[in-house]
Design a protein around this motif. Structure first.
Motif, mmCIF file in Angstrom:
data_model
loop_
_atom_site.group_PDB
_atom_site.id
_atom_site.type_symbol
_atom_site.label_atom_id
_atom_site.label_comp_id
_atom_site.label_asym_id
_atom_site.label_seq_id
_atom_site.Cartn_x
_atom_site.Cartn_y
_atom_site.Cartn_z
ATOM 1 N N GLY A 51 -0.837 69.343 35.266
ATOM 2 C CA GLY A 51 -1.807 68.708 36.611
ATOM 3 C C GLY A 51 -3.089 68.400 36.489
ATOM 4 O O GLY A 51 -3.994 68.193 37.207
ATOM 5 N N ASN A 52 -3.311 67.684 35.248
ATOM 6 C CA ASN A 52 -4.666 67.085 35.123
ATOM 7 C C ASN A 52 -4.555 65.615 35.717
ATOM 8 O O ASN A 52 -3.588 64.854 35.121
ATOM 9 C CB ASN A 52 -5.086 67.006 33.399
ATOM 10 C CG ASN A 52 -5.110 68.164 32.845
ATOM 11 O OD1 ASN A 52 -5.538 69.220 33.683
ATOM 12 N ND2 ASN A 52 -4.811 68.255 31.598
ATOM 13 N N LEU A 53 -5.844 65.090 36.251
ATOM 14 C CA LEU A 53 -5.588 63.841 36.940
ATOM 15 C C LEU A 53 -7.035 63.229 36.487
ATOM 16 O O LEU A 53 -8.180 63.489 36.374
ATOM 17 C CB LEU A 53 -5.921 63.947 38.368
ATOM 18 C CG LEU A 53 -4.569 64.279 38.952
ATOM 19 C CD1 LEU A 53 -4.686 65.687 39.606
ATOM 20 C CD2 LEU A 53 -4.437 63.371 40.118
ATOM 21 N N ALA B 247 -4.890 57.171 35.240
ATOM 22 C CA ALA B 247 -4.841 55.789 36.056
ATOM 23 C C ALA B 247 -6.101 55.135 35.502
ATOM 24 O O ALA B 247 -7.211 55.533 35.330
ATOM 25 C CB ALA B 247 -5.018 56.332 37.640
ATOM 26 N N THR B 248 -5.991 53.829 35.819
ATOM 27 C CA THR B 248 -7.055 52.843 35.763
ATOM 28 C C THR B 248 -7.077 52.117 37.115
ATOM 29 O O THR B 248 -5.990 51.597 37.602
ATOM 30 C CB THR B 248 -6.435 51.747 34.606
ATOM 31 O OG1 THR B 248 -6.277 52.511 33.372
ATOM 32 C CG2 THR B 248 -7.548 50.761 34.463
ATOM 33 N N TRP C 155 -0.103 56.205 34.981
ATOM 34 C CA TRP C 155 1.004 56.583 34.062
ATOM 35 C C TRP C 155 1.052 58.175 34.265
ATOM 36 O O TRP C 155 0.219 59.039 34.507
ATOM 37 C CB TRP C 155 0.610 56.528 32.620
ATOM 38 C CG TRP C 155 0.563 54.940 32.141
ATOM 39 C CD1 TRP C 155 1.523 54.496 31.671
ATOM 40 C CD2 TRP C 155 -0.582 54.026 32.206
ATOM 41 N NE1 TRP C 155 1.178 53.114 31.568
ATOM 42 C CE2 TRP C 155 -0.175 52.944 31.669
ATOM 43 C CE3 TRP C 155 -1.983 54.051 32.989
ATOM 44 C CZ2 TRP C 155 -0.847 51.902 31.712
ATOM 45 C CZ3 TRP C 155 -2.652 53.049 33.104
ATOM 46 C CH2 TRP C 155 -2.344 51.916 32.479
ATOM 47 N N ILE C 156 2.259 58.485 34.467
ATOM 48 C CA ILE C 156 2.685 60.050 34.683
ATOM 49 C C ILE C 156 3.405 60.604 33.584
ATOM 50 O O ILE C 156 4.546 59.860 33.217
ATOM 51 C CB ILE C 156 3.372 60.253 36.162
ATOM 52 C CG1 ILE C 156 2.444 59.755 37.376
ATOM 53 C CG2 ILE C 156 3.882 61.612 36.489
ATOM 54 C CD1 ILE C 156 3.148 60.335 38.864
ATOM 55 N N LEU D 284 -4.487 54.588 44.529
ATOM 56 C CA LEU D 284 -4.014 55.780 43.319
ATOM 57 C C LEU D 284 -2.761 56.639 43.922
ATOM 58 O O LEU D 284 -1.913 56.870 43.365
ATOM 59 C CB LEU D 284 -5.161 56.663 43.195
ATOM 60 C CG LEU D 284 -4.990 57.759 42.270
ATOM 61 C CD1 LEU D 284 -4.534 57.301 40.761
ATOM 62 C CD2 LEU D 284 -6.146 58.747 42.236
ATOM 63 N N VAL D 285 -2.816 57.045 45.194
ATOM 64 C CA VAL D 285 -1.861 57.613 46.149
ATOM 65 C C VAL D 285 -0.698 56.817 45.825
ATOM 66 O O VAL D 285 0.525 57.311 45.814
ATOM 67 C CB VAL D 285 -2.255 58.245 47.349
ATOM 68 C CG1 VAL D 285 -1.046 58.572 48.146
ATOM 69 C CG2 VAL D 285 -3.459 59.044 47.138
#
Length: 130
Positions: free
Chosen positions: A26-28, A65-66, A20-21, A79-80
């Protein structure tokens, strides 16, 4: 560019990343943990940042992300892939640079299954004539 949350799925081998974006700083986060904490000492920073570098959107989006399945390396690749697909979904103008960088293509290489009556996927038991 729309300002809402966007979802995409990334895959590599048996790893699947749901990404989800949303606009942010810029937090990941992966599986509710910071990126560095989840992946540990694996050299991943440039690889994960590549979709943002290619589209010139570094520190403009937050990623949640999961990730499950596969190993850590395959999870990073998934993920990328998911981030690239989500960026493309967010803004169709980003498709061309992402495509040229090879980030939208799913790497379909996976381990071939072992066949019955054989030692492995391709390896056979040694044949003895006498």
């Amino acid at each position: 560019m729309t300002q809402e949350q966007t979802y995409a799925t990334g895959r590599r081998k048996t790893a699947i990343a749901r990404v989800w974006i949303s606009p942010g700083s810029g937090n990941l986060a992966v599986n509710k943990m910071p990126l560095g904490e989840y992946f540990g000492n694996i050299f991943f920073e440039p690889k994960v940042a590549k979709p943002f570098a290619v589209t010139e959107t570094i520190d403009k989006f937050d990623v949640q992300a999961t990730v499950k399945g596969g190993g850590k390396s395959a999870q990073i690749d998934a993920l990328v892939h998911g981030i690239a697909r989500a960026l493309q979904e967010l803004d169709p103008e980003m498709r061309l640079p992402l495509k040229r960088a090879g980030l939208l293509t799913r790497d379909q290489r996976a381990k071939e299954r072992k066949k019955y009556g054989q030692r492995g996927a391709r390896a056979r038991f040694q044949f003895s004539k006498r």
